[in-house]
Enzyme design. Structure first.
Site, PDB file in Angstrom:
ATOM      1  CG  ASP A  39      -2.119   0.930   1.080  1.00  0.00           C
ATOM      2  OD1 ASP A  39      -3.249   0.440   1.017  1.00  0.00           O
ATOM      3  OD2 ASP A  39      -1.885   2.159   0.996  1.00  0.00           O
ATOM      4  CG  ASN A  43      -7.765   7.173   0.010  1.00  0.00           C
ATOM      5  OD1 ASN A  43      -8.013   8.029   0.853  1.00  0.00           O
ATOM      6  ND2 ASN A  43      -8.697   6.544  -0.673  1.00  0.00           N
ATOM      7  CB  SER A 152     -17.073  -0.361 -10.727  1.00  0.00           C
ATOM      8  OG  SER A 152     -18.163   0.497 -10.560  1.00  0.00           O
ATOM      9  CB  THR A 154     -19.150   2.385 -13.081  1.00  0.00           C
ATOM     10  OG1 THR A 154     -19.462   3.659 -13.616  1.00  0.00           O
ATOM     11  CG2 THR A 154     -17.741   1.996 -13.412  1.00  0.00           C
ATOM     12  CE1 TYR A 200     -15.389   3.806 -11.181  1.00  0.00           C
ATOM     13  CE2 TYR A 200     -13.057   3.776 -10.641  1.00  0.00           C
ATOM     14  CZ  TYR A 200     -14.322   3.234 -10.519  1.00  0.00           C
ATOM     15  OH  TYR A 200     -14.519   2.125  -9.751  1.00  0.00           O
ATOM     16  CE  LYS A 204     -12.033   0.218 -11.009  1.00  0.00           C
ATOM     17  NZ  LYS A 204     -10.883  -0.471 -10.371  1.00  0.00           N
ATOM     18  CE1 TYR A 228     -14.364  -3.172  -5.173  1.00  0.00           C
ATOM     19  CE2 TYR A 228     -15.164  -5.393  -5.584  1.00  0.00           C
ATOM     20  CZ  TYR A 228     -14.139  -4.532  -5.244  1.00  0.00           C
ATOM     21  OH  TYR A 228     -12.886  -5.016  -4.971  1.00  0.00           O
ATOM     22  CG  ASN A 250     -19.428   7.369  -3.049  1.00  0.00           C
ATOM     23  OD1 ASN A 250     -18.353   6.844  -2.884  1.00  0.00           O
ATOM     24  ND2 ASN A 250     -19.902   7.640  -4.258  1.00  0.00           N
ATOM     25  NE  ARG A 282     -26.738   4.655  -8.164  1.00  0.00           N
ATOM     26  CZ  ARG A 282     -27.613   5.308  -8.921  1.00  0.00           C
ATOM     27  NH1 ARG A 282     -28.867   4.853  -9.030  1.00  0.00           N
ATOM     28  NH2 ARG A 282     -27.237   6.385  -9.583  1.00  0.00           N
ATOM     29  NE  ARG A 346     -24.159  12.097  -8.312  1.00  0.00           N
ATOM     30  CZ  ARG A 346     -23.634  11.279  -7.382  1.00  0.00           C
ATOM     31  NH1 ARG A 346     -22.827  11.761  -6.438  1.00  0.00           N
ATOM     32  NH2 ARG A 346     -23.963  10.008  -7.366  1.00  0.00           N
TER      33      ARG A 346
END
Ligand code: WQD
Length: 391
Positions: A39, A43, A152, A154, A200, A204, A228, A250, A282, A346
């Site tokens: 790591d 973050n 994701s 997404t 982003y 993925k 996810y 989020n 969601r 949004r």
């Protein structure tokens, strides 16, 4: 030997001190795996490492067993030093075939802000895509083939039409085959995926396509993409909670900021969606369930047939919750009112995004056990234990 470890296998967890990485590292230790974390601390905090260690020790003391080994390497996974570190874990026996001591890798380290990716696409492609490619080359040099990739929901984009016909939001239960799927065939990169809404999301999508092509070229790999849905909550002690100090966009972290007084109210983005109460739906999955999904994916990868050398799995509950339902759950857990402003939508949001969960259940033997109420209760307990709420 020359700094080589004794004969034990390790799971390498890249980004193992992050929000999902730390919960997954804890689950791996509880399941008896030795873990080596890499790591870069960009973050996360070192206190996370000691928290994971003490939680794992508590678990094994209660069980009357020995806690597996946990190591931390503080470096960026893109640093050349990673090769040296792997060299210490992966031992080449002179006469026999290579004896790998890294039995699996989970790669969490990626940039993940949709909004930031629009402002800094190159940084996102460099870290999330070039970084992934270099990592896979390094792992192949060491004969490490069991690799789990953080993907994701997404990647499903905002599919507004199927076969040219507009779809109702409720039909957007996403099944893995609806999109990027390398099941034995060459990856079909659907040219216009609804509206893949950000760089982003594309990192993925490209990441999965890379895994699918690598697996097709060499089916001895076992490459897994875990998509996810919305990870929330934290483990019961609250020690690994998602720090609300960061710039939160989020829903759960923003509600947390309202509860700790860092924000006056929550803006509800859009009340005119085609859903039960008009607010967006969601699939909120507890991070402990998500962590268990990673352990199940690692454990079952080796048994997959060659034409599943690459395989994507949704990690979600299969149940949708509206923003209003989340707010009322958090109000119940915190026993206080959360002020809301009902505003416009949004940009880039979809009204409905929920997982189909059959593939993970059938192939990973995994399904979620925790509810939205558990997510709210664990989040509230974390906020209280972090001393940030006036009791
Ligand atoms: C959830 C719902 C908002 C904040 C994002 C990324 C996705 C993935 C998960 C990485 C939506 C509403 C939110 C607020 C609100 N990240 N909301 N007020 O957008 O589903 O997914 O996180 O992989 O890539 O896009 O999550 O928590 O931002 O929003 O009303 O202040 O809450 O409109 O309906 P999202 P979210």
């Amino acid at each position: 030997g020359s700094g080589s470890l004794n004969a034990r296998s390790y799971i390498l967890v890249i980004g193992g001190l992050g929000f999902i990485g730390s919960h997954t590292t804890l689950e791996l230790l509880k399941e008896g795996y030795n873990v080596a974390i890499v790591d870069n601390m960009s973050n996360s905090y070192e206190s996370k490492f000691t928290s994971i260690q003490s939680l794992a020790k508590q678990h094994w003391t209660a069980k009357g067993g020995k806690c597996p080994d946990l190591k931390l390497h503080k470096l960026d996974y893109r640093s050349p030093a990673l090769r040296t570190i792997l060299g210490r874990y992966v031992i080449q026996e002179p006469e026999s075939s290579r004896l790998s001591y890294i039995s699996g890798v989970i790669h969490f380290a990626a940039y993940k802000s949709v909004e930031e990716s629009t402002r800094s696409p190159l940084a996102y492609y460099q870290n999330n895509v070039s970084g992934l490619i270099d990592l896979l080359v390094l792992l192949s040099d060491f004969g490490i083939q069991n690799f789990v990739f953080s993907s994701s929901a997404t990647v499903y984009g905002s599919v507004l039409s199927k076969g040219g016909k507009p779809v109702q939001e409720e039909q957007l239960i996403h099944h893995e085959t609806a999109h990027v799927d390398g099941q034995g065939q060459r990856m079909t990169l659907v040219p216009n995926v609804g509206g893949l809404t950000s760089p982003y999301g594309r990192t993925k999508y490209f990441g999965e396509a890379i895994l699918a092509d690598v697996a097709l070229a060499d089916p001895s790999w076992r490459l897994t993409a875990l998509r996810y849905f919305n990870p929330v909550g934290c483990e019961p002690s609250g020690l690994l909670g998602e720090d609300p100090r960061q710039k939160a966009t989020n829903l759960f972290p923003v509600v947390s900021q309202v509860l700790v007084g860092d924000r006056a109210s929550l803006d509800v983005f859009g009340t005119d969606w085609d859903t039960s109460d008009g607010t967006a739906v969601r699939d909120y999955i507890h991070v402990m369930d998500l962590a268990r999904g990673h352990v199940a994916a690692l454990a079952t990868a080796g048994a997959r047939p060659a034409d599943f050398a690459f395989r994507a799995y949704n990690l979600g509950t299969g149940t949708g919750s509206t923003v209003d339902q989340v707010v009322s759950c958090m109000q119940t857990a915190a026993k206080r009112t959360i002020p809301v402003n009902r505003t416009g939508r949004r940009t880039g949001d979809v009204g409905f995004c929920v997982a189909a969960t059959d593939r993970a259940r059938l192939e990973l033997g995994w399904e979620t056990q925790l509810s939205l109420e558990d997510c709210a209760a664990d989040t509230w307990r974390y906020l209280q234990s972090s001393g940030r709420v006036a009791v």
